[in-house]
Design a protein around this motif. Structure first.
Motif, PDB file in Angstrom:
ATOM      1  N   LEU A  30     -74.094 -23.362  95.521  1.00 16.03           N
ATOM      2  CA  LEU A  30     -74.324 -22.436  96.639  1.00 16.03           C
ATOM      3  C   LEU A  30     -73.125 -22.409  97.583  1.00 16.03           C
ATOM      4  O   LEU A  30     -72.750 -21.352  98.090  1.00 16.03           O
ATOM      5  CB  LEU A  30     -75.598 -22.824  97.384  1.00 16.03           C
ATOM      6  CG  LEU A  30     -76.886 -22.400  96.672  1.00 16.03           C
ATOM      7  CD1 LEU A  30     -78.097 -23.069  97.309  1.00 16.03           C
ATOM      8  CD2 LEU A  30     -77.058 -20.889  96.679  1.00 16.03           C
ATOM      9  N   LEU A  31     -72.526 -23.558  97.800  1.00 13.82           N
ATOM     10  CA  LEU A  31     -71.340 -23.605  98.671  1.00 13.82           C
ATOM     11  C   LEU A  31     -70.198 -22.805  98.049  1.00 13.82           C
ATOM     12  O   LEU A  31     -69.507 -22.035  98.732  1.00 13.82           O
ATOM     13  CB  LEU A  31     -70.916 -25.060  98.907  1.00 13.82           C
ATOM     14  CG  LEU A  31     -71.815 -25.854  99.850  1.00 13.82           C
ATOM     15  CD1 LEU A  31     -71.413 -27.326  99.869  1.00 13.82           C
ATOM     16  CD2 LEU A  31     -71.794 -25.287 101.265  1.00 13.82           C
ATOM     17  N   LEU A  32     -70.007 -22.989  96.739  1.00 16.65           N
ATOM     18  CA  LEU A  32     -68.946 -22.233  96.050  1.00 16.65           C
ATOM     19  C   LEU A  32     -69.237 -20.733  96.107  1.00 16.65           C
ATOM     20  O   LEU A  32     -68.325 -19.913  96.276  1.00 16.65           O
ATOM     21  CB  LEU A  32     -68.837 -22.694  94.583  1.00 16.65           C
ATOM     22  CG  LEU A  32     -68.274 -24.097  94.376  1.00 16.65           C
ATOM     23  CD1 LEU A  32     -68.420 -24.527  92.912  1.00 16.65           C
ATOM     24  CD2 LEU A  32     -66.817 -24.170  94.793  1.00 16.65           C
ATOM     25  N   ILE A  33     -70.519 -20.393  95.980  1.00 15.27           N
ATOM     26  CA  ILE A  33     -70.901 -18.981  96.018  1.00 15.27           C
ATOM     27  C   ILE A  33     -70.651 -18.401  97.411  1.00 15.27           C
ATOM     28  O   ILE A  33     -70.147 -17.277  97.551  1.00 15.27           O
ATOM     29  CB  ILE A  33     -72.378 -18.826  95.597  1.00 15.27           C
ATOM     30  CG1 ILE A  33     -72.503 -19.074  94.081  1.00 15.27           C
ATOM     31  CG2 ILE A  33     -72.922 -17.438  95.945  1.00 15.27           C
ATOM     32  CD1 ILE A  33     -73.905 -19.359  93.615  1.00 15.27           C
ATOM     33  N   LEU A  34     -70.945 -19.179  98.424  1.00 15.30           N
ATOM     34  CA  LEU A  34     -70.693 -18.708  99.791  1.00 15.30           C
ATOM     35  C   LEU A  34     -69.200 -18.455  99.996  1.00 15.30           C
ATOM     36  O   LEU A  34     -68.802 -17.451 100.583  1.00 15.30           O
ATOM     37  CB  LEU A  34     -71.185 -19.749 100.792  1.00 15.30           C
ATOM     38  CG  LEU A  34     -72.688 -19.788 101.023  1.00 15.30           C
ATOM     39  CD1 LEU A  34     -73.075 -20.999 101.875  1.00 15.30           C
ATOM     40  CD2 LEU A  34     -73.190 -18.510 101.679  1.00 15.30           C
ATOM     41  N   VAL A  35     -68.390 -19.367  99.504  1.00 17.11           N
ATOM     42  CA  VAL A  35     -66.936 -19.198  99.630  1.00 17.11           C
ATOM     43  C   VAL A  35     -66.512 -17.937  98.880  1.00 17.11           C
ATOM     44  O   VAL A  35     -65.767 -17.108  99.395  1.00 17.11           O
ATOM     45  CB  VAL A  35     -66.188 -20.433  99.071  1.00 17.11           C
ATOM     46  CG1 VAL A  35     -64.702 -20.149  98.925  1.00 17.11           C
ATOM     47  CG2 VAL A  35     -66.405 -21.635  99.975  1.00 17.11           C
ATOM     48  N   VAL A  67     -64.781 -17.657  86.806  1.00 21.29           N
ATOM     49  CA  VAL A  67     -65.494 -18.422  87.834  1.00 21.29           C
ATOM     50  C   VAL A  67     -66.178 -17.467  88.805  1.00 21.29           C
ATOM     51  O   VAL A  67     -67.367 -17.602  89.107  1.00 21.29           O
ATOM     52  CB  VAL A  67     -64.514 -19.348  88.595  1.00 21.29           C
ATOM     53  CG1 VAL A  67     -65.232 -20.079  89.714  1.00 21.29           C
ATOM     54  CG2 VAL A  67     -63.879 -20.343  87.636  1.00 21.29           C
ATOM     55  N   SER A  68     -65.436 -16.486  89.245  1.00 24.24           N
ATOM     56  CA  SER A  68     -65.945 -15.574  90.273  1.00 24.24           C
ATOM     57  C   SER A  68     -67.203 -14.854  89.823  1.00 24.24           C
ATOM     58  O   SER A  68     -68.141 -14.664  90.601  1.00 24.24           O
ATOM     59  CB  SER A  68     -64.847 -14.557  90.609  1.00 24.24           C
ATOM     60  OG  SER A  68     -65.260 -13.694  91.630  1.00 24.24           O
ATOM     61  N   GLU A  69     -67.235 -14.460  88.572  1.00 23.26           N
ATOM     62  CA  GLU A  69     -68.387 -13.687  88.077  1.00 23.26           C
ATOM     63  C   GLU A  69     -69.641 -14.547  87.928  1.00 23.26           C
ATOM     64  O   GLU A  69     -70.739 -14.022  87.867  1.00 23.26           O
ATOM     65  CB  GLU A  69     -68.033 -13.025  86.749  1.00 23.26           C
ATOM     66  CG  GLU A  69     -67.057 -11.875  86.927  1.00 23.26           C
ATOM     67  CD  GLU A  69     -66.753 -11.154  85.639  1.00 23.26           C
ATOM     68  OE1 GLU A  69     -66.759 -11.788  84.567  1.00 23.26           O
ATOM     69  OE2 GLU A  69     -66.501  -9.943  85.698  1.00 23.26           O
ATOM     70  N   GLN A  70     -69.487 -15.840  87.836  1.00 25.63           N
ATOM     71  CA  GLN A  70     -70.662 -16.716  87.752  1.00 25.63           C
ATOM     72  C   GLN A  70     -71.167 -17.081  89.154  1.00 25.63           C
ATOM     73  O   GLN A  70     -72.330 -17.438  89.318  1.00 25.63           O
ATOM     74  CB  GLN A  70     -70.315 -17.994  87.005  1.00 25.63           C
ATOM     75  CG  GLN A  70     -70.047 -17.783  85.532  1.00 25.63           C
ATOM     76  CD  GLN A  70     -69.811 -19.093  84.829  1.00 25.63           C
ATOM     77  OE1 GLN A  70     -70.654 -19.988  84.860  1.00 25.63           O
ATOM     78  NE2 GLN A  70     -68.655 -19.234  84.210  1.00 25.63           N
ATOM     79  N   LEU A  71     -70.257 -17.037  90.115  1.00 24.39           N
ATOM     80  CA  LEU A  71     -70.639 -17.432  91.484  1.00 24.39           C
ATOM     81  C   LEU A  71     -70.912 -16.166  92.305  1.00 24.39           C
ATOM     82  O   LEU A  71     -70.295 -15.933  93.336  1.00 24.39           O
ATOM     83  CB  LEU A  71     -69.520 -18.267  92.098  1.00 24.39           C
ATOM     84  CG  LEU A  71     -69.178 -19.545  91.332  1.00 24.39           C
ATOM     85  CD1 LEU A  71     -68.025 -20.273  91.996  1.00 24.39           C
ATOM     86  CD2 LEU A  71     -70.389 -20.466  91.242  1.00 24.39           C
ATOM     87  N   ASP A  72     -71.817 -15.359  91.789  1.00 26.42           N
ATOM     88  CA  ASP A  72     -72.155 -14.089  92.448  1.00 26.42           C
ATOM     89  C   ASP A  72     -73.610 -14.160  92.924  1.00 26.42           C
ATOM     90  O   ASP A  72     -74.197 -15.262  92.983  1.00 26.42           O
ATOM     91  CB  ASP A  72     -71.936 -12.927  91.469  1.00 26.42           C
ATOM     92  CG  ASP A  72     -72.774 -13.058  90.199  1.00 26.42           C
ATOM     93  OD1 ASP A  72     -72.739 -12.148  89.364  1.00 26.42           O
ATOM     94  OD2 ASP A  72     -73.478 -14.081  90.042  1.00 26.42           O
ATOM     95  N   VAL A  73     -74.165 -13.029  93.254  1.00 29.76           N
ATOM     96  CA  VAL A  73     -75.535 -12.989  93.793  1.00 29.76           C
ATOM     97  C   VAL A  73     -76.535 -13.559  92.784  1.00 29.76           C
ATOM     98  O   VAL A  73     -77.416 -14.356  93.135  1.00 29.76           O
ATOM     99  CB  VAL A  73     -75.918 -11.545  94.176  1.00 29.76           C
ATOM    100  CG1 VAL A  73     -77.387 -11.458  94.566  1.00 29.76           C
ATOM    101  CG2 VAL A  73     -75.044 -11.059  95.324  1.00 29.76           C
TER     102      VAL A  73
END
Lengths: 134, 315
Positions: A85-90, A102-108
């Motif tokens: 969740l922290l990575l997603i917030l960033v 990485v970015s596409e996994q840490l999405d909504v």
């Protein structure tokens, strides 16, 4: 199966929701472990393997040990969820991660999955005592 | 808590609905006959400067959806050569094993094809370049639509050559910008094939020539490959700036060339003078556009590489 394990199984059968949440969290990481093992990375499989072994060993020892191990599993799940969740917030609100993998996994969607696991972890931690209530 | 979980589960189900994927027809259209013109068309289509015949635009090749669209485009591009396009889908772990606990593995697809030898040969020459772009919204015109255009033109010209004593594999690597994932997967595929791989030629960025000297930069651990490139370049008055690398313990990871060295392949990398500081300043930015490409330079390099590969294929 010894007496302690029989009591644990009986407790789980009486608390089906708890059993399902526990099983789903374990199966998720088991699937991850097997997927990675198939492509030559063994850390996830080692991780879930250790968890399962400790759960089994604790179940043979005592209810208290098993309850403690459930608590440890729940806390590990919380840590996993919070890190994501922290990575997603960033990624979503502070600085987008440049690597698409990485970015596409840490999405909504990734955030929803992480919240789901966090809620599951809180549930496992909070209601583990109920398994052994007389 | 129960209701929150229900809402989240419903959201997950809704967001997991996939869009229909494009079937790949009508992405390339009819390319011009002349080399310079079709190279421009390919770079234009891959970098969003031109819309594809079906109306879509490849504005960037960064996200998985964009790379999927590019993959379909490349497959159709290969068919214009009269070759059968093949996919190599792969899954690879993250670079740090601890990350495997947090994230899913890399997933991508290399696209390749074989221009067969005109005789019964088990020797193969591989021409490779990556097709992904480095950052979100980066059109990747020079990096590396130019490399793709070069490889395509070499294959097209060599398909007309009737004395091919070696098979030619053209391959477009996925996820080079994310630490050479696609080329690593392809190197493993090469090891599994019963092919005698004569040499591997990797092209990355062939579109910038700030000082207008037409120089190409090459790097290799093979003195013979460097010598071949230099000799033929001299005949065509193309300056060569070479970097001889030591394959023993080689551990660089800046471009696809690097992954083939530890596997022991005879490999050479070629392109604009990146290490000699005459290279596109727009690499990995939204400004890496079609307008920044020096197409005369691309054509010059393509003609040289065509001669080199033709010589190797004829031996």
């Amino acid at each position: 199966m010894n007496t302690v394990q029989r009591n644990i199984v009986s407790g789980l059968k009486q608390h089906v929701v708890y059993m399902v949440v526990l099983a789903l969290t374990l199966l998720f990481f088991l699937y991850k472990g097997l997927t990675y093992a198939f492509i030559g990375s063994y850390v996830p499989l080692g991780f879930i393997g250790a968890i399962v072994i400790f759960l089994l060993l604790a179940s043979r020892r005592s209810k208290k040990a098993f309850k403690r191990m459930l608590g440890i599993w729940a806390i590990l799940l919380m840590v996993w969820s919070v890190v994501r969740l922290l990575l997603i917030l960033v990624n979503l609100f502070i600085k987008p991660i440049p690597e698409s993998h990485v970015s596409e996994q840490l999405d909504v969607l990734g955030g929803l999955i992480s919240v789901l696991f966090l809620l599951g972890a809180i549930y496992l931690l909070r209601y583990r005592k109920n398994l052994f209530e007389e | 808590m129960k209701y929150i979980a229900y809402i989240i589960i419903c959201s997950l189900l809704l967001s997991s609905c996939q869009q229909a994927s494009y079937d790949g027809e009508g992405m390339v259209g009819v390319l011009p006959a002349q080399k310079a013109a079709y190279q421009k068309a390919i770079v234009g289509q891959l970098s969003g400067h031109e819309a594809l015949p079906n109306g879509l635009k490849i504005k960037s090749r960064w996200s998985s959806a964009e790379r999927g669209l590019s993959k379909d485009y490349l497959k159709e591009l290969i068919t214009t050569l009269g070759l059968e396009a093949q996919e190599q889908p792969y899954t690879a772990p993250n670079l740090n094993p601890a990350i495997d606990l947090i994230l899913d593995p890399f997933q991508g697809t290399n696209v390749y094809a074989i221009l067969p030898a005109t005789n019964n040969s088990s020797d193969y020459i591989v021409l490779g370049g990556h097709y992904d772009s480095g950052k979100r919204n980066a059109p990747g015109a020079i990096d590396n639509a130019t490399g793709i255009a070069l490889i395509y033109s070499v294959a097209k010209e060599l398909s007309k050559w009737q004395h091919r004593n070696k098979n030619i594999v053209i391959v477009f690597f996925d996820q080079e910008e994310e630490e050479l994932i696609g080329s690593t997967a392809f190197a493993k595929l090469l090891q599994e094939k019963p092919w005698n791989v004569h040499s591997i030629h990797c092209f990355d960025m062939v579109g910038w020539d700030g000082d207008k000297d037409r120089a190409m930069e090459i790097f290799s651990g093979s003195a013979s490959l460097i010598e071949t490139y230099k000799t033929l370049a001299q005949e065509q008055n193309v300056p060569i700036k070479d970097i001889k690398i030591d394959p023993v313990g080689y551990d660089n990871s800046s471009t696809d060339f690097d992954v083939f060295v530890p596997f022991g392949f005879n490999v050479i990398g070629a392109g604009e003078c990146f290490y000699h500081r005459d290279s596109s300043p727009y690499k990995d930015t939204p400004d890496d556009t079609y307008e920044t490409v020096d197409f005369e330079y691309l054509l010059s390099c393509s003609n040289l590489i065509e001669r080199i590969i033709k010589k190797m294929v004829s031996e």
